[in-house]
Design an enzyme around this catalytic site. Structure first.
Site, PDB file in Angstrom:
ATOM      1  N   CYS A 213       0.989  -1.165  -0.111  1.00 58.24           N
ATOM      2  CA  CYS A 213      -0.476  -0.009   0.155  1.00 58.24           C
ATOM      3  C   CYS A 213       0.713   1.334  -0.008  1.00 58.24           C
ATOM      4  O   CYS A 213       0.136   1.819  -0.065  1.00 58.24           O
ATOM      5  CB  CYS A 213      -0.986   0.389   1.407  1.00 58.24           C
ATOM      6  N   HIS A 292      12.618   1.559   4.630  1.00 60.11           N
ATOM      7  CA  HIS A 292      12.422   0.065   4.349  1.00 60.11           C
ATOM      8  C   HIS A 292      13.171  -0.204   6.005  1.00 60.11           C
ATOM      9  O   HIS A 292      13.819  -0.201   5.363  1.00 60.11           O
ATOM     10  CB  HIS A 292      13.342  -0.203   3.250  1.00 60.11           C
ATOM     11  N   HIS A 376      -2.441  19.885   6.144  1.00 56.42           N
ATOM     12  CA  HIS A 376      -3.360  18.850   5.752  1.00 56.42           C
ATOM     13  C   HIS A 376      -2.326  17.845   6.301  1.00 56.42           C
ATOM     14  O   HIS A 376      -1.369  17.838   6.016  1.00 56.42           O
ATOM     15  CB  HIS A 376      -4.122  18.996   5.251  1.00 56.42           C
ATOM     16  N   HIS A 380      -2.843   7.102   4.723  1.00 56.85           N
ATOM     17  CA  HIS A 380      -3.125   5.456   3.879  1.00 56.85           C
ATOM     18  C   HIS A 380      -3.934   5.216   4.902  1.00 56.85           C
ATOM     19  O   HIS A 380      -3.968   5.092   6.364  1.00 56.85           O
ATOM     20  CB  HIS A 380      -2.216   4.838   4.051  1.00 56.85           C
ATOM     21  N   HIS A 409     -14.606   4.957   4.808  1.00 57.82           N
ATOM     22  CA  HIS A 409     -16.058   4.515   5.052  1.00 57.82           C
ATOM     23  C   HIS A 409     -16.159   4.618   3.718  1.00 57.82           C
ATOM     24  O   HIS A 409     -17.197   4.032   3.076  1.00 57.82           O
ATOM     25  CB  HIS A 409     -16.132   5.805   5.565  1.00 57.82           C
ATOM     26  N   ASN A 413     -10.681   0.194   1.747  1.00 55.57           N
ATOM     27  CA  ASN A 413      -8.874   0.374   1.522  1.00 55.57           C
ATOM     28  C   ASN A 413      -8.816   0.463   0.457  1.00 55.57           C
ATOM     29  O   ASN A 413      -9.173  -0.948  -0.119  1.00 55.57           O
ATOM     30  CB  ASN A 413      -8.347  -0.228   2.319  1.00 55.57           C
TER      31      ASN A 413
END
Length: 481
Positions: A213, A292, A376, A380, A409, A413
């Site tokens: 993702c 990572h 802002h 994710h 909502h 995802n």
């Protein structure tokens, strides 16, 4: 106004001191003029050499300095209404699919369906998310043809809208980066786009797979690097994930969770390094930070695509996932903080670090106030628990995470594209003002935590065919969890 007064004061002060000095040493303007001409005549060669060197250094700097990367526009795919499903219908599909498979006894099937229903009740997903056609028919269509159809509809839908809104021709694209984690057919998705839009032969294309993702930010970072080398061009970044091929019908609970969270979606982003595009661009890219932690076994194994005990492929999410995500996020914060935080927060972070390392090991880590650096936040939309944890750790307000909660909502995802649905939400709400800074945070398998930082170049309005334009009047909604 204060700065203007300071400038006038400095000019007045310097002029007064110069006049007093000239009066003290009995120097008039004619003397200064004669002195200046005399120096030029005697040092013409030196002045010419210095001028050449200054000009050479300036030209060298202009040619080698990093080019600004602008986000001209982006487009999020809005699926057609017939693909919309509520939770009750979704559970009905799951029950019918299991009954059609006849893999286990009916009682066990009921138990597994009820388990997914309980996950969905606490997931933060609403009643209007989307699933592809292949998963709404019986028997299920999960083959290569159905999977390719889903991906083509998502990618082409997003790109068609992007090209229409920007007026950019496909032949103008010089760089393309596409990411899809688990669906990577041959020819690649990048080649599929080249064929569809007849992109030019010398396009620099990348196809990223297996990166989870967080791959959307990785794709932006890769495009940024290519834009620094290949000048005066456009780059498109396409982020998506395939749902058709990845529905899990086994009985491993840790693999069933992904069925409850992932939904149909994708995004396309147009980037440019052309200075003339600044006038119409929405944002400028300031930083990308990639972390990572895959060298650690727990990080590497916390989200893995594998076969279960019955040979059915799915994605396993281990119990170590929250801990790994928190640790990787801290490393990302430690790297990003010095780039974006005000001096006061940097000093507080450094002092706490020194105290903890050399004097008080039990001292808690200092969490900088990132609200001083960003207006802002696009976190994710991986799940309710993930958003809750980042809201708590970063000490954010409900308004700061509203875009993430509403995206989860409304769309579920959508993997690497979720941060773009969130940015589209902020634009649609009219909250994006000139100079506002945006932090996109993406987490994914491996384990990775990646950040991209943007600044708004103007008051940003939503683009045509925004994914929120058909439902904005209903959001934000109260989420009963």
């Amino acid at each position: 106004m204060k700065n203007l007064k300071t400038v006038f004061f400095k000019i007045f002060f310097i002029s007064s001191m110069a006049a007093l000095a000239m009066k003290q040493f009995q120097i008039n303007l004619d003397d200064l003029q004669n002195l200046f001409l005399h120096q030029i005549q005697n040092n013409l060669q030196t002045i010419s050499l210095l001028s050449f060197l200054v000009g050479f250094v300036w030209i060298l700097y202009m040619l080698t300095r990093p080019k600004a990367v602008y986000l001209v526009d982006f487009s999020c795919y809005l699926p057609p209404s017939h693909l919309k499903v509520n939770i009750q219908t979704l559970m009905g599909h799951a029950r019918r699919a299991r009954e059609a498979g006849m893999c286990w006894k009916n009682k066990e099937n009921d138990y597994l369906v009820d388990f997914q229903a309980k996950i969905l009740e606490r997931s933060g997903l609403g009643q209007e998310t989307y699933i592809p056609e292949g998963l709404q028919c019986f028997p299920l269509q999960q083959g290569l043809g159905a999977s390719r159809k889903e991906t083509e509809e998502v990618i082409f839908g997003a790109l068609d809208n992007l090209f229409h809104n920007t007026g950019v021709e496909p032949d103008d694209i010089g760089i393309m980066v596409v990411n899809s984690s688990t669906f990577n057919p041959t020819p690649s998705l990048a080649s599929m786009i080249v064929n569809k839009y007849k992109l030019r032969d010398n396009i620099k294309s990348l196809n990223l797979g297996g990166m989870g993702c967080s791959a959307g930010v990785i794709a932006v970072d890769a495009a940024k690097g290519l834009l620094q080398v290949h000048r005066n061009t456009y780059a498109i970044v396409v982020s998506t994930e395939n749902i058709t091929q990845n529905l899990y019908l086994g009985k491993n609970k840790s693999m069933l969770v992904t069925n409850c969270l992932f939904r149909l979606g994708g995004a396309a982003v147009l980037l440019s390094n052309r200075s003339r595009d600044r006038a119409r661009a929405k944002y400028q890219l300031l930083h990308t930070v990639r972390i990572h932690t895959g060298s650690d076994d727990r990080s590497f194994e916390c989200a893995t695509q594998e076969e279960d005990e019955d040979g059915i492929i799915g994605v396993t999410l281990t119990k170590n996932l929250p801990m790994v995500a928190a640790r990787t996020l801290k490393i990302n914060i430690a790297t990003l903080g010095p780039l974006v935080l005000p001096l006061k927060e940097k000093l507080a972070f450094f002092i706490t670090f020194v105290k903890k390392k050399y004097f008080k090991p039990e001292l808690k880590n200092y969490t900088p106030d990132f609200k001083l650096a960003f207006e802002h936040f696009c976190i994710h939309a991986g799940g309710r628990a993930l958003i809750d944890e980042l809201e708590k750790n970063l000490k954010l307000s409900p308004l700061h995470v509203e875009a993430s909660r509403m995206t989860l909502h409304r769309f579920g995802n959508t993997s690497s594209s979720s941060i773009w649905y969130e940015l589209a939400y902020t634009e649609a709400k009219g909250r994006m003002k000139e100079g506002d800074r945006i932090w996109q945070i993406a987490l994914g398998s491996g384990f990775k935590c990646n950040s991209s930082v943007w600044v708004a170049l103007r008051d940003v309005k939503p683009s045509a065919n925004s994914p929120w334009e058909d439902c904005l009047d209903r959001y934000p909604v109260e989420i009963d969890i």
